[in-house]
Design an enzyme around this catalytic site. Structure first.
Site: not given
Ligand code: IMP
Length: 422
Positions: A13, A16, A40-41, A222
């Site tokens: 977040d 990007k 989430g962009h 991420q």
């Molecule tokens: P997952 O990717 O859904 O398996 O989540 C694993 C970890 O990555 C968790 O702490 C989520 O909150 C974090 N996470 C996954 N995608 C994002 C993102 O786009 N932004 C911030 N954190 C993320």
């Protein structure tokens, strides 16, 4: 520079989407190389806001948008975003999807939710979109790929093999209902016609673009600290967001990457569980969250907020080979008189280090060592170039560059596409 990776340098977040959108204007291809609809962009362009989860940010500008083999794809989310683009007058034919990307199946979502419930207090705080279970099946070689959807017979066989195992787990371990082969098969076979026009050989496409001297942008989802191998395991995602992941996720050699732009917020946020040394411990956390609008794009969850952590950023520079940085949301800090910055960690044995701890227990017990910089306490809305910034804001940016020994190329001072100072 023809091949540029844009990578999140913190816990995600960082903004990007906006930086990619800006660079996409000058790129011929924008590629996602890992992750899925957990990303989430948010892009704000010409007064319009776009929220994307599965598609690369470049799609908004009509740039060829690649989803590489290293990604996981939820066909429903993918086609939903395609439909949204059409409704809003954007031609989605610029999207190219790798046939090797893995599909998120309904059981992945069920397992993601059920396993988080089972972990209770030890939960990871995933986005519950089935990302981890889909990557786990990929590694176990019982995953189902985009190309499988295009052959109904193969699709049926693969679903049958997967369900033989998944239904036992779902029923016996997670005490929830399993899935019906015929129902899932007909549902997914039904995606074939709509997915087929988007499927292509993305490794070849990117290789040819680079050979032709085109500009290719690789968009990490991420971020560094959520990297499966180099992040704060187990509180990580299940893929490799770091820059080298672009080579494996797309299918090009690492020598093809020319430049790595790290994106870092002027402060830090984190969603989900896990240690966070620079997390703010007083009411300023809530203030920063409100000022920065720090709520998850995908889940709507409150993001935890902290002051800038240069130890973690120094690590991001190292593991990504960051060649320059974009610092985003500097304007959000305008409300504070003084700005603590974490410059070192104090470890349980009393020693101090500028380097990110290699072992989890040291990181869990690390305490921040602060250096407090002056705030500028005035809005940055009028700044049209870096030299227009108040002296304290310029000093803040220069401090980061000096500490990390990396040039700062871009500074974000507002949500709009043009509120980025070069
Ligand atoms: P997952 O990717 O859904 O398996 O989540 C694993 C970890 O990555 C968790 O702490 C989520 O909150 C974090 N996470 C996954 N995608 C994002 C993102 O786009 N932004 C911030 N954190 C993320």
């Amino acid at each position: 520079m023809p091949a540029t990776v844009v990578v999140g340098a913190q816990w995600g977040d960082e903004g990007k989407g906006k930086i990619v959108d800006l660079l996409a204007q000058k790129s011929d291809l924008v590629c996602r190389y890992q992750g899925g609809p957990n990303a989430g962009h948010t892009i704000v362009a010409d007064g319009e806001t776009w929220k994307l989860r599965q598609l690369p940010s470049g799609v908004v500008s009509g740039t060829t948008s690649v989803i590489g083999a290293g990604c996981v794809v939820d066909p429903e989310v993918f086609l939903g975003e395609i439909d949204m683009l059409v409704e809003r007058g954007v031609d989605p034919s610029c999207v190219v999807l790798s046939g090797n990307a893995h599909l998120i199946m309904p059981w992945h979502v069920t397992i993601d939710q059920a396993s988080e419930r089972r972990l209770g207090k030890l939960q990871i705080g995933t986005t519950r979109r089935g990302i981890g279970p889909a990557y786990a099946d990929k590694a176990s070689r019982i995953g189902i790929r985009v190309q499988d959807v295009l052959d109904a017979k193969i699709l049926r066989q693969k679903i049958e093999v997967a369900l033989a195992e998944k239904n036992v787990w779902l029923e016996r371990v997670y005490e929830t209902e399993g899935f019906e082969l015929e129902e899932i098969w007909s549902h997914y076979a039904g995606y074939a016609e709509r997915l087929a026009p988007f499927v292509g050989d993305t490794s070849l496409l990117v290789d040819e673009a680079l050979r032709d001297g085109k500009h290719v942008l690789f968009e990490g989802a991420q971020a560094t600290m959520l990297d499966l191998d180099h992040g704060t395991y187990p509180f990580v995602t299940s893929s490799n967001p770091i820059a080298s992941g672009a080579a494996t996720g797309i299918g090009i050699g690492p020598t093809r990457i020319d430049r790595v732009l790290g994106v870092a917020k002027a402060y830090v946020t984190r969603v989900g569980e896990g240690p966070f040394p620079s997390e703010i411990q007083d009411e300023r956390q809530t203030r920063l969250r409100e000022l920065g609008g720090e709520y998850g794009t995908v889940t709507g969850r409150e993001r935890r907020c902290g002051w800038l952590d240069l130890v973690a950023l120094r690590y991001a520079v190292r593991v990504n080979g960051i060649t320059s940085l974009a610092v985003t949301k500097l304007d959000v800090l305008s409300d504070f008189d003084e700005l603590p910055v974490c410059v070192r960690y104090r470890l349980p044995d009393g020693s101090e280090t500028p380097h990110f701890p290699a072992h989890q227990s040291d990181f869990h017990h690390a305490r921040p060592v602060w250096e407090t910089l002056a705030g500028w306490a005035e809005p940055l809305t009028d700044a049209a170039s870096l030299s227009d910034l108040p002296a304290a804001a310029r000093k803040y940016v220069e401090f980061i560059a000096h500490e990390l020994e990396v040039p700062i190329e871009l500074v974000g001072v507002g949500a709009e596409r043009d509120r980025v100072l070069a």
